[in-house]
Design a protein around this motif. Structure first.
Motif, mmCIF file in Angstrom:
data_model
loop_
_atom_site.group_PDB
_atom_site.id
_atom_site.type_symbol
_atom_site.label_atom_id
_atom_site.label_comp_id
_atom_site.label_asym_id
_atom_site.label_seq_id
_atom_site.Cartn_x
_atom_site.Cartn_y
_atom_site.Cartn_z
ATOM 1 N N ALA A 36 0.828 -1.203 0.000
ATOM 2 C CA ALA A 36 0.000 0.000 0.000
ATOM 3 C C ALA A 36 0.863 1.254 0.000
ATOM 4 O O ALA A 36 0.601 2.210 -0.746
ATOM 5 N N ALA A 37 1.907 1.251 0.840
ATOM 6 C CA ALA A 37 2.787 2.418 0.908
ATOM 7 C C ALA A 37 3.528 2.630 -0.402
ATOM 8 O O ALA A 37 3.665 3.764 -0.885
ATOM 9 N N ALA A 38 4.012 1.543 -0.991
ATOM 10 C CA ALA A 38 4.749 1.657 -2.252
ATOM 11 C C ALA A 38 3.854 2.134 -3.380
ATOM 12 O O ALA A 38 4.260 2.967 -4.205
ATOM 13 N N ALA A 39 2.627 1.629 -3.434
ATOM 14 C CA ALA A 39 1.718 2.005 -4.521
ATOM 15 C C ALA A 39 1.248 3.445 -4.387
ATOM 16 O O ALA A 39 1.108 4.154 -5.393
ATOM 17 N N LEU A 40 1.006 3.899 -3.154
ATOM 18 C CA LEU A 40 0.574 5.277 -2.941
ATOM 19 C C LEU A 40 1.722 6.243 -3.195
ATOM 20 O O LEU A 40 1.510 7.350 -3.716
ATOM 21 N N GLY A 41 2.928 5.838 -2.857
ATOM 22 C CA GLY A 41 4.107 6.649 -3.138
ATOM 23 C C GLY A 41 4.081 7.985 -2.426
ATOM 24 O O GLY A 41 3.714 8.080 -1.258
ATOM 25 N N ASP A 42 4.470 9.026 -3.162
ATOM 26 C CA ASP A 42 4.552 10.364 -2.587
ATOM 27 C C ASP A 42 3.241 11.147 -2.687
ATOM 28 O O ASP A 42 3.182 12.297 -2.259
ATOM 29 N N SER A 43 2.214 10.551 -3.277
ATOM 30 C CA SER A 43 0.938 11.250 -3.410
ATOM 31 C C SER A 43 0.288 11.433 -2.036
ATOM 32 O O SER A 43 0.351 10.539 -1.180
ATOM 33 N N SER A 44 -0.332 12.561 -1.808
ATOM 34 C CA SER A 44 -1.084 12.767 -0.574
ATOM 35 C C SER A 44 -2.361 11.947 -0.631
ATOM 36 O O SER A 44 -3.097 12.001 -1.621
ATOM 37 N N GLY A 45 -2.598 11.188 0.418
ATOM 38 C CA GLY A 45 -3.794 10.359 0.434
ATOM 39 C C GLY A 45 -3.686 9.267 1.467
ATOM 40 O O GLY A 45 -2.914 9.358 2.415
ATOM 41 N N ALA A 46 -4.456 8.199 1.282
ATOM 42 C CA ALA A 46 -4.481 7.122 2.272
ATOM 43 C C ALA A 46 -4.985 5.838 1.636
ATOM 44 O O ALA A 46 -5.707 5.861 0.624
ATOM 45 N N VAL A 47 -4.583 4.735 2.253
ATOM 46 C CA VAL A 47 -5.065 3.408 1.868
ATOM 47 C C VAL A 47 -5.452 2.669 3.137
ATOM 48 O O VAL A 47 -4.704 2.686 4.122
ATOM 49 N N VAL A 48 -6.615 2.034 3.116
ATOM 50 C CA VAL A 48 -7.047 1.172 4.223
ATOM 51 C C VAL A 48 -7.471 -0.164 3.629
ATOM 52 O O VAL A 48 -8.224 -0.204 2.651
ATOM 53 N N ALA A 49 -6.963 -1.246 4.222
ATOM 54 C CA ALA A 49 -7.383 -2.586 3.810
ATOM 55 C C ALA A 49 -7.905 -3.326 5.033
ATOM 56 O O ALA A 49 -7.298 -3.264 6.111
ATOM 57 N N LEU A 50 -9.034 -4.006 4.869
ATOM 58 C CA LEU A 50 -9.676 -4.749 5.955
ATOM 59 C C LEU A 50 -9.879 -6.203 5.562
ATOM 60 O O LEU A 50 -10.015 -6.534 4.376
ATOM 61 N N ASP A 51 -9.896 -7.079 6.565
ATOM 62 C CA ASP A 51 -10.378 -8.436 6.361
ATOM 63 C C ASP A 51 -11.895 -8.374 6.540
ATOM 64 O O ASP A 51 -12.376 -8.119 7.656
ATOM 65 N N PRO A 52 -12.677 -8.599 5.481
ATOM 66 C CA PRO A 52 -14.131 -8.426 5.594
ATOM 67 C C PRO A 52 -14.775 -9.361 6.610
ATOM 68 O O PRO A 52 -15.776 -9.006 7.222
ATOM 69 N N ALA A 53 -14.187 -10.539 6.802
ATOM 70 C CA ALA A 53 -14.806 -11.541 7.670
ATOM 71 C C ALA A 53 -14.606 -11.256 9.154
ATOM 72 O O ALA A 53 -15.383 -11.727 9.991
ATOM 73 N N THR A 54 -13.569 -10.477 9.494
ATOM 74 C CA THR A 54 -13.260 -10.253 10.908
ATOM 75 C C THR A 54 -13.264 -8.775 11.301
ATOM 76 O O THR A 54 -13.491 -8.451 12.462
ATOM 77 N N GLY A 55 -12.954 -7.889 10.355
ATOM 78 C CA GLY A 55 -12.790 -6.472 10.671
ATOM 79 C C GLY A 55 -11.349 -6.090 10.955
ATOM 80 O O GLY A 55 -11.063 -4.925 11.252
ATOM 81 N N GLU A 56 -10.416 -7.040 10.883
ATOM 82 C CA GLU A 56 -9.006 -6.736 11.113
ATOM 83 C C GLU A 56 -8.508 -5.687 10.105
ATOM 84 O O GLU A 56 -8.803 -5.792 8.912
#
Length: 487
Positions: free
Chosen positions: A146-166
């Protein structure tokens, strides 16, 4: 005894009693507050002189306390500090604590009630008090991707496990290195902090969950589509999809992004409207459903909720009593709609998990110095915004978005991906924010993701969610599939 001596005796007695009361107050009642006061250097030395527990990701310490030869005894050390700063926060002799360093401080320092027997055992054996280790839910591979793909752009990435909420990934950009604020030189720490504050792009702001909220743009159409399915619509229901939609009680009209035409005959199915992200059809659909219906569905997905993961999450917001024209705009994720990236990841996760939204959490478990589990987070259902049937139907429509609609850049070879793009106007002269939310594999999801890139990032030319955010989401989902065996 003459009168002057008697009066003097009374005054002296009163002074002695006052001193006794003051001493008792300071030593008993106010002792806790005085000990906790950040200006109390002895307390600071005592706190730093105790071994503070590590923060762990995938079995590896990403934060720990290193013994040093100075009055503080230990130096808080951050491996890959910028990568995990949004989750770990910092532990500073000048500015205190943030994020996990703050919310789990009692556990990390060893003073939590759940560690009472451990402290008692240490006292009996003469061992030094040690804090507990806090294990996060983050998946290192997903976080790094996620950090590598977002790079220097301002923004955010969130990934969740749908089954647990982790929370599998929580990345915010720009970021900072907590190590620069964890040093034992007050002057150097102050200098570093002031330098971070002076940066206009706000590296100390966790864009994933806090600080600003953002117009979600067309990703909000998932909420409207969910409300429509509950109201009796289906994927084949025909919607009114003109090139220009007249907004009630105004002289304005609403068009589609880039002036595109959704349909030659002004009619389009719900699935087709989602696939090509038609503004006019969804704006009209929102008015037909009524704002109350859309608002209730958004609230079922978490809008307005005071969440703690245990980091505090800024509540996402909705318009208050919008008129019909405002309802039309809000139904395409504009007007006063505001959301965090975590909120949009929750929308994707709720759909992915057969309509059941699990409460997101960042701390997996806590272990004492002997590696015994003293606390553990159990997955918990937060709400059920959709029926299984409706969630499956919406999933199929989202698969169409990625297969042949606006989200083709999120395609993964051999894996069916469900998603939705968003391009959100900011109400300024700046370029729009770009979004992608989705999950994979569509039939048995292991990851749900939301990507926000402020003002399209560094991409030149026209920016859209499909062009800017979707490729980032693809990289994150690919990492999750490789790490969690979902490919």
């Amino acid at each position: 005894m003459n009168e002057p001596i008697r009066r003097l005796s009374i005054v002296v007695l009163a002074m002695i009693l006052t001193l006794m009361v003051a001493a008792s107050y300071i030593q008993v009642i106010a002792a806790g507050d005085l000990n906790a006061d950040a200006r109390n250097v002895r307390t600071l030395y005592r706190e730093y002189g105790t071994f503070r527990g590590p923060i762990v990701v995938d079995g590896e310490s990403v934060v720990w306390s290193e013994p040093v030869d100075d009055p503080f005894n230990y130096q808080r050390t951050y491996a890959d500090g910028p990568l995990y700063a949004a989750a770990t926060g910092y532990y500073s002799i000048v500015f205190g604590r943030t994020a996990i360093e703050q919310t789990e401080n009692d556990l990390l320092s060893g003073t939590a009630d759940s560690l009472f027997w451990t402290r008692l055992s240490n006292l009996v054996s003469g061992e030094t008090q040690r804090g507990a280790s806090v294990e996060l839910t983050l998946d290192a591979a997903v976080q790094e991707a996620a950090a590598a793909a977002l790079g220097d752009s301002s923004g955010a990435v969130v990934a969740l496990d749908p089954a647990t909420g982790e929370v599998l990934a929580m990345v915010t950009s720009p970021t900072y290195d907590p190590a620069t604020l964890a040093g034992h030189s007050s002057a150097e720490v102050n200098e570093s902090y002031q330098a971070l504050l002076a940066q206009e792009d706000g590296p100390l702001v966790n864009r994933a969950i806090a600080g600003d909220t953002y117009p979600p743009g067309s990703t909000f159409k998932l909420v409207v589509a969910a409300a429509a399915l509950e109201a009796g619509y289906d994927a084949d229901s025909e919607l009114y999809a003109p090139d220009q939609l007249e907004l009630p009680d105004t002289s304005r009209t609403l068009g589609n992004y880039g002036g595109e035409s959704c349909s030659a005959n002004e009619r389009q199915t719900l699935a087709e409207s989602l696939e090509m992200s038609c503004n006019t059809s969804f704006a009209n659909l929102g008015m037909q459903l009524g704002w109350g219906v859309v608002e209730r569905k958004a609230e079922e997905f978490g809008w307005g909720e005071q969440l703690s993961i245990p980091l505090a999450v800024t509540p996402s917001r909705l318009p208050v009593n919008p008129d019909e024209a405002q309802t039309a705009m809000a139904s395409i994720g504009q007007y006063d709609d505001r959301a965090t990236p975590l909120q949009m990841a929750m929308v994707a996760a709720g759909i992915a998990n057969d309509g059941v939204l699990m409460r997101p959490y960042l701390v997996d478990n806590v272990r004492d110095a002997d590696l015994r589990v003293v606390e553990e987070t159990e997955p918990a259902e937060m709400s059920q915004p959709m029926t299984r049937a409706d969630a499956n139907e919406l999933t199929d429509m989202m698969v169409g978005v990625v297969e042949s609609g606006t989200g083709t850049a999120a395609q993964i070879s051999g894996v069916e991906v469900a998603g939705k793009t968003g391009t959100a106007e900011t109400g300024t002269d700046e370029r729009p924010h770009t979004w992608f939310v989705g999950f994979a594999p569509a039939d048995n999801p292991v990851v749900a993701v939301a990507v926000l890139v402020e003002n399209g990032g560094s991409t030149e030319g026209e920016v859209t969610g499909g062009r800017v955010a979707a490729p980032i989401a693809r990289s994150v989902m690919e990492a999750a599939l490789a790490s969690r065996g979902g490919s």
